[in-house]
Every structure is written in C-alpha cells, then in structure tokens.
Design a protein around this motif. Structure first.
Motif, PDB file in Angstrom:
ATOM      1  N   THR A 323       0.569  -1.546  -0.411  1.00  0.00           N
ATOM      2  CA  THR A 323      -0.229  -0.182   0.143  1.00  0.00           C
ATOM      3  C   THR A 323       0.568   1.441  -0.167  1.00  0.00           C
ATOM      4  O   THR A 323       0.162   2.152  -0.379  1.00  0.00           O
ATOM      5  N   ALA A 327      -0.023   4.885  -2.514  1.00  0.00           N
ATOM      6  CA  ALA A 327       0.150   5.803  -1.588  1.00  0.00           C
ATOM      7  C   ALA A 327       1.183   7.175  -2.464  1.00  0.00           C
ATOM      8  O   ALA A 327       0.446   8.766  -2.576  1.00  0.00           O
ATOM      9  N   ASN A 330      -0.724   7.813  -5.623  1.00  0.00           N
ATOM     10  CA  ASN A 330      -1.469   9.121  -5.666  1.00  0.00           C
ATOM     11  C   ASN A 330      -0.995   9.833  -5.325  1.00  0.00           C
ATOM     12  O   ASN A 330      -1.479  11.182  -5.856  1.00  0.00           O
ATOM     13  N   THR A 392      -3.970   7.906   0.628  1.00  0.00           N
ATOM     14  CA  THR A 392      -3.100   8.040   0.686  1.00  0.00           C
ATOM     15  C   THR A 392      -2.821   8.644   2.449  1.00  0.00           C
ATOM     16  O   THR A 392      -1.843   7.769   3.258  1.00  0.00           O
ATOM     17  N   ASN A 393      -3.071   9.345   3.018  1.00  0.00           N
ATOM     18  CA  ASN A 393      -2.939   9.989   4.274  1.00  0.00           C
ATOM     19  C   ASN A 393      -3.261   8.552   5.293  1.00  0.00           C
ATOM     20  O   ASN A 393      -2.520   8.626   5.964  1.00  0.00           O
ATOM     21  N   THR A 395      -3.349   5.243   4.813  1.00  0.00           N
ATOM     22  CA  THR A 395      -1.936   4.230   5.136  1.00  0.00           C
ATOM     23  C   THR A 395      -0.490   4.967   5.209  1.00  0.00           C
ATOM     24  O   THR A 395      -0.357   4.217   6.181  1.00  0.00           O
ATOM     25  N   VAL A 396       0.016   5.686   4.951  1.00  0.00           N
ATOM     26  CA  VAL A 396       0.652   6.648   5.346  1.00  0.00           C
ATOM     27  C   VAL A 396       0.789   6.487   7.260  1.00  0.00           C
ATOM     28  O   VAL A 396       1.895   6.328   7.754  1.00  0.00           O
TER      29      VAL A 396
END
Length: 427
Positions: A323, A327, A330, A392-393, A395-396
């Motif tokens: 992931t 991310a 994206n 994205t946020n 996941t990170v």
C-alpha cells in the motif's frame, strides 16, 4: 501518533504511582522527625507503636511500588484502599503524638483531595466522613504532648513562636505543595485520557471509512476484469483494421494503458496474497523508488518531470507494504493533475526513513480546505471523488509515516512524505 497512544497508561495506575511518590516523601519526613526527636527534643513519645506503624506503612509503600511495576491492572477500589491505609496509619501516629494538637492533623486534607480528584462520589464521601470522624475523636482521645500544645512557648517572651505554630506552618506548606502537585498531575492525566479517547474515536471512524472504501474497491476490481478484456479485444481488432498511421499510434497508446490497468489489477491480487501470508521480502530502496517513478511515467506520459536523487545507491534494503507504493503514486498523480508541465521530485533515505518531496506548479490548496484535507470525500479537484488523499494519508499514518502539504510561492504545492524503513539489510 500511535506511539503516543501506546505510551498511554490507565488513569488509576498513574494515580497510584503519584500516591506512592507522595507517600515516600511523607514517610521520609516522619522518619526524620522521629530521629530528630530522639536526638534533640526528647518528646515523651511512645516510640514502639509509632515506629511499628511507620515501619508498616513503609513496607506497604515498597510493596505497592513493586506491584505497580507488574502488568496487573490497577482499579479504583485498590486506590481507595491505599488511601484508607494512609488515613488509618496517620490516625495511629496522631493518637500517640498529641492528637488534634499535632500540626500533622492538617495532613488529613491530602487524602480527601486525592480522593476527590480520582475516585467516584460515593468513595469520596466515605473518605471525607472518615477523616472528619477521626479528627473529631482525636480532639478527645489522644496521648498529650505538652510541647505541641498551642499555648506552649519556648521562652517567656510574647512574640516567640512555639512548636505548634511552626508545625502548623510546615504541614500547611507541605500539604499545599503535595496537593498542587498531585491535582495538577491528575488534571494532566485526565486531559491525556480525553485526548487518547478522542484519537481512538477518530481512528475508529477512519477505519470504518477505510473498510467501506476497501469493500467497494474489491468489488470494483473484480467487476473490471470483464470490460477490460472486451476493450483489449476491440482495440486489437481496431489496430488491424485501421489504415491511418496516426490513428494506429493512438490505438497503441490505448492498448498500453489498458494493459497497464490489467497489470495493476493482477498485482493488486498478488500483493494482497503476499501480505496476507506474510511473504513480503526486502528490496533495495533505490529499486523500489525507481519502480514507482517508472510506473508513474508510464501511466502519465504527458507529464514533464524532474527527478533528483539526494541519497547514494548504497544497496540499502527494506520491506515495503504494497500500500505504500500506491500511496506514493497517488501523491504523484495529484501533482500531475495540478499541473503536468513542471513536477519536481526529490528522493532521499537513510537507515531509518525514506523521504519524498514533490513540487508542482498548480493552483495550490485553497485556505478553506487546508484543515479538511485527509478526510474522506474532501477534494480540491472539481472532478475528484475525495478519497485519493484520504486513503493515502490513512495508509501512511498506519505505517508510522507522515504527509505534509505546503503552499509554494507564487503558486503551487509542496508535498513531503516521510515513511519509516523496516527490515533494513545492507549489501
């Protein structure tokens, strides 16, 4: 952020730790007072029961300190019993040292304040009434200590302070300091607990949103297989029938993009299986980053980009969750959507973390949306769905990383991504 949450302690355990610390200070002061009386003042003190009581309280405090360093949970009832032990031991000490005439009687306020700051209403009232009852009984039942009497003086001058007055001042000062310290720490614990609960609620809401998006994505990926196969078949037939070379070139580009979509779906299934089975392997960081850039350029051939490597290719390897790659892609797509003409990417890493800096010359982030970015269905694009940056946020953050957005002058956005590296192996 999760590190801070993991460091959170339960409120009763934190309260008991503070109580043990305060009790050590008070016990130390009482032991010094007993030794000082034996050496200098020689009050007619019943040494045996006083020393036995103080020794028992010291032993209880040491055992409590050892107990709270174990993994057993601390409850409000245990904290309540600890306060009762303090009150009972203090009552015995006061009985043998002047009762209500002893300035130490003011210390009964400390258990009341601690109970009020930590316990339920019923337990608070129990402690309060117990302290009031003990104070009242000590007015009439105690062993008299003339030196601690309010009217006993060391000299015949009218302005000389006696032991009672000095003792009242000392106990008031100590009690005030301890109450201020403990209540302040309790307030901090309550604020920490409130922040922890708020963070947990936000994470649960985010996880629910992620689960909903993941379910939709899995269903969509499954449904996309058939139309993609149909599109590939039609494109192949159109390439064979086309006579115009420019049209054929466009069809080749379309075929490449469709093949890329099919490859992404296959990789999605493969990587999900690897992650589920724990089969992820360490790969060179430089190779991992280069694969992201190559895939992005293949998907966005219209983008004019500049790539800068700020770290040498030292063979450093790390394990990357699948992931993370999506991310970063994206974020690169967001920069390309903002303005494909000038996207600058800088990549660097060390043994602890990897950092990406992505600059674009787009319109920037509206002030009204800066605080809302990272939430579901919030977008700066008129045609966007508002879930790309949210995923994205999330996941990170889940992997211990961080994303920061900055406005560039005179326009554009700078995106900084930091991700911890795990499983590093130097060649």
């Amino acid at each position: 952020m999760m590190q801070t949450i993991l460091a959170y302690r339960s409120a009763p355990e934190a309260h008991l730790r503070h109580l043990v610390f305060i009790r050590f200070l008070v016990i130390g002061g009482l032991w010094l007072a007993i030794v000082g009386n034996l050496l200098f003042f020689t009050l007619p003190l019943a040494t045996a029961p006083v020393v036995a009581t103080l020794g028992a309280l010291t032993l209880v405090n040491v055992l409590t300190w050892l107990r709270i360093n174990k993994s057993l949970p601390v409850t409000d009832i245990e904290l309540f019993i600890q306060l009762l032990l303090d009150v009972c031991c203090l009552s015995i000490l006061l009985y043998y040292s002047g009762g209500a005439n002893n300035p130490l009687i003011s210390y009964l306020l400390v258990p009341i304040c601690l109970a009020a700051a930590t316990l339920t209403t019923r337990l608070v009232w129990f402690v309060t009434l117990l302290c009031l009852t003990i104070y009242t009984l000590l007015l009439f039942f105690h062993i008299e200590q003339p030196l601690l009497s309010p009217h006993q003086h060391h000299s015949h001058t009218t302005d000389t302070l006696n032991f009672h007055i000095l003792g009242m001042w000392a106990i008031f000062s100590v009690s005030a300091l301890l109450i201020s310290y403990f209540v302040n720490r309790m307030a901090n614990n309550l604020r920490t607990q409130s922040d922890w609960l708020k963070q947990r609620n936000e994470e649960e809401m985010r996880d629910e949103q992620l689960m909903a998006v993941a379910t939709l994505a899995a269903g969509t990926a499954h449904e996309l297989g058939t139309p993609l196969s149909t599109i590939k078949l039609l494109l192949h037939e159109m390439q064979q029938d086309a006579e115009n070379q420019a049209f054929k070139d466009d069809l080749v580009i379309l075929s490449t993009q469709v093949e890329q979509c099919s490859s992404i779906l296959k990789q999605l299934v493969t990587k999900a299986d690897q992650q589920f089975n724990g089969e992820l392997l360490a790969v060179p960081v430089r190779l991992f980053c280069q694969s992201i850039i190559d895939q992005w350029k293949l998907m966005r051939p219209e983008v004019n980009s500049r790539l800068t490597w700020n770290s040498p290719d030292n063979g450093l390897q790390a394990v990357f969750d699948p992931t993370i790659k999506q991310a970063i892609l994206n974020l690169l797509h967001n920069a390309a959507d903002a303005n494909p003409d000038n996207v600058a990417v800088e990549i660097e890493w060390d043994n602890l973390k990897m950092r990406w800096q992505i600059d674009d010359d787009g319109p920037g982030i509206p002030q009204s949306l800066q605080e809302q970015l990272g939430k579901a269905f919030v977008t700066t694009k008129g045609k966007g769905l508002g879930i790309g940056f949210f995923l994205t946020n999330a996941t990170v953050n889940r992997h211990g990383g961080e994303i920061k957005l900055f406005s560039r002058s005179p326009h554009g956005t700078r995106t900084e991504l930091t991700v911890p590296l795990t499983g590093q192996l130097n060649d």
